[in-house]
Design an enzyme around this catalytic site. Sequence first.
Site, PDB file in Angstrom:
ATOM      1  N   THR A  44       0.825  -1.210   0.000  1.00  0.00           N
ATOM      2  CA  THR A  44       0.000   0.000   0.000  1.00  0.00           C
ATOM      3  C   THR A  44       0.857   1.257   0.000  1.00  0.00           C
ATOM      4  OG1 THR A  44      -0.124  -0.029   2.431  1.00  0.00           O
ATOM      5  CG2 THR A  44      -1.911  -1.112   1.210  1.00  0.00           C
ATOM      6  N   ARG A  48       8.921  -2.567   1.147  1.00  0.00           N
ATOM      7  CA  ARG A  48       9.446  -2.608   2.511  1.00  0.00           C
ATOM      8  C   ARG A  48      10.008  -3.987   2.816  1.00  0.00           C
ATOM      9  NH1 ARG A  48       4.575   0.439   5.898  1.00  0.00           N
ATOM     10  NH2 ARG A  48       4.827   2.492   4.922  1.00  0.00           N
ATOM     11  N   SER A 147       8.076   3.822   7.415  1.00  0.00           N
ATOM     12  CA  SER A 147       7.058   4.419   8.292  1.00  0.00           C
ATOM     13  C   SER A 147       7.368   4.120   9.752  1.00  0.00           C
ATOM     14  CB  SER A 147       5.664   3.939   7.887  1.00  0.00           C
ATOM     15  OG  SER A 147       4.655   4.630   8.582  1.00  0.00           O
ATOM     16  N   HIS A 148       6.382   3.637  10.493  1.00  0.00           N
ATOM     17  CA  HIS A 148       6.528   3.432  11.937  1.00  0.00           C
ATOM     18  C   HIS A 148       7.092   2.065  12.278  1.00  0.00           C
ATOM     19  CE1 HIS A 148       2.793   1.571  10.761  1.00  0.00           C
ATOM     20  NE2 HIS A 148       2.742   0.914  11.901  1.00  0.00           N
ATOM     21  N   LYS A 157       9.647   4.386  -1.379  1.00  0.00           N
ATOM     22  CA  LYS A 157       8.356   4.725  -1.962  1.00  0.00           C
ATOM     23  C   LYS A 157       8.522   5.765  -3.064  1.00  0.00           C
ATOM     24  CE  LYS A 157       5.471   7.355   0.371  1.00  0.00           C
ATOM     25  NZ  LYS A 157       4.487   7.857   1.360  1.00  0.00           N
ATOM     26  N   ASP A 309       4.426  11.076   9.012  1.00  0.00           N
ATOM     27  CA  ASP A 309       3.179  11.131   8.244  1.00  0.00           C
ATOM     28  C   ASP A 309       1.990  10.620   9.066  1.00  0.00           C
ATOM     29  OD1 ASP A 309       3.602   8.378   8.212  1.00  0.00           O
ATOM     30  OD2 ASP A 309       3.180   8.149   6.071  1.00  0.00           O
ATOM     31  N   ARG A 310       2.239  10.249  10.324  1.00  0.00           N
ATOM     32  CA  ARG A 310       1.151   9.846  11.226  1.00  0.00           C
ATOM     33  C   ARG A 310       1.244  10.660  12.511  1.00  0.00           C
ATOM     34  NH1 ARG A 310      -0.095   3.490  10.459  1.00  0.00           N
ATOM     35  NH2 ARG A 310       0.810   3.211   8.386  1.00  0.00           N
ATOM     36  N   SER A 394      -5.543   4.486  10.856  1.00  0.00           N
ATOM     37  CA  SER A 394      -4.189   4.256  11.365  1.00  0.00           C
ATOM     38  C   SER A 394      -3.454   5.562  11.628  1.00  0.00           C
ATOM     39  CB  SER A 394      -3.398   3.385  10.390  1.00  0.00           C
ATOM     40  OG  SER A 394      -3.369   3.979   9.106  1.00  0.00           O
TER      41      SER A 394
END
Length: 469
Positions: A44, A48, A147-148, A157, A309-310, A394
């Site tokens: 998505t 990774r 990401s996290h 990405k 980004d979160r 999320s």
Amino acid sequence: MNISPFAGKLATPEMLVNIPALITAYYSDLPDPQVAAQRVAFGTSGHRGSSFSRSFNERHILAITQSICLYRKIAKIDGPLFIGMDTHALSVPALTSALEVLAANGVDIMIAGMDEYTPTPVISHAIITYNNGRKTGLADGIVITPSHNPPHDGGFKYNPPNGGPAGTSVTGWIETKANELLEHGLSDVRRVSLEKALHASTTHKYDYLNSYIADLANVINMDVIRNGKIRIGVDPLGGAGIHYWEPIAVRYKLDLIVLNKDVDPTFRFMTVDWDGQIRMDPSSPYAMERLIGLKDKYDISFACDTDHDRHGIVTKSVGLLPPNHYLSVCISYLFKHRPNWNKDAAVGKTVVSSGMIDRITSKLGRKLYEVPVGFKWYVDGLLDGSLAFVGEESAGASFARLNGSVWTTDKDGFIPSLLAAEITAAMGKDPGEIYNDLTKEFGTPVYDRIEAPATAQQKTVKCTFSATS
């Protein structure tokens, strides 16, 4: 879901990843393209994996970057490529590999520097800003981040000229071509040394930090925050936004304290997540244990994940606010306090987000746009202004500028965090208190989130979904 006895506690020495071994594996362990788990695979949000499992190694990044260069040619993308990395250990070697290939292919590269980090939303913002008003010579970008996810992971990405995560048709093409390159031993990959790449005429330094921070006043009402004289606590969780928060506080004269300034690729300062893994997830009460413990010292507190980004919002009233709850508060507030937004602009939500959003959106008289999991489904709507606010359960979100135009087409952890401060200052209540008020009007949803690993075979299962409005 079995909760680890270590959940919410500081990581032990035994849990820390061996960084030298991880980097060595990146360069020395060769992936087998005949093994599904060792091939390039875009999920998505990019490719990774970990060098320890031969799913994120030098060969993957060389192949993916060459494939992006080939895609740029067939798509006639010939503007600059904005590129940045987060603080995961594998991000530095991946950036090195990417630069060597991009420079060899003559791509104009915009870098912050080898010793600086660049959050995901900052890359999206740079692409959108550069392309604004242009019809040709469009820019695109690469974000290097898992990401996290845990410290042993890496991520890569591609963001096309729309500034958001690439759609499946684009990632499918890049993935297929990258695997072909792997199968042929990278014989068609063009590459120069890092020294030549850094000194190439096509490699340029770009001031990501100040370009982004100077524009924040066009998406967040900074005057409201400053005049509200609220005290703000921020934990960057050792991520790419680590050097952004203090300049934000200085520029806009905010009473904002950065609570943790550590950058360490082992992330030894984290309290571990529900499964005993180190994971920089700002929506997890286990990973956010330390900030939750400080909630009474600040009017509002927040954290962002590794690539920023979160968001995770900590309030005095309830502690860590679940993402679905906060998204509901954001929608309720923004559509009443952004008079210049398009009257027909809709609210975007993922299919797994709270039904509370549906009720609030209906009460506001706005359209609801429901999509599968993945921020790529929002990109076109954010770009053309038909979506003013979008979010996912999320803890990812983005929304329009004060004038209703596009801000970013990728998730942005900064602006929902700063919005929490704006809401607190403007309303005299924190988002936790406001959500409780919303439940009195719309009812109290029941929510739970179960996380479970997926096998390689399960990840290959395809399903079809049509976005609905």
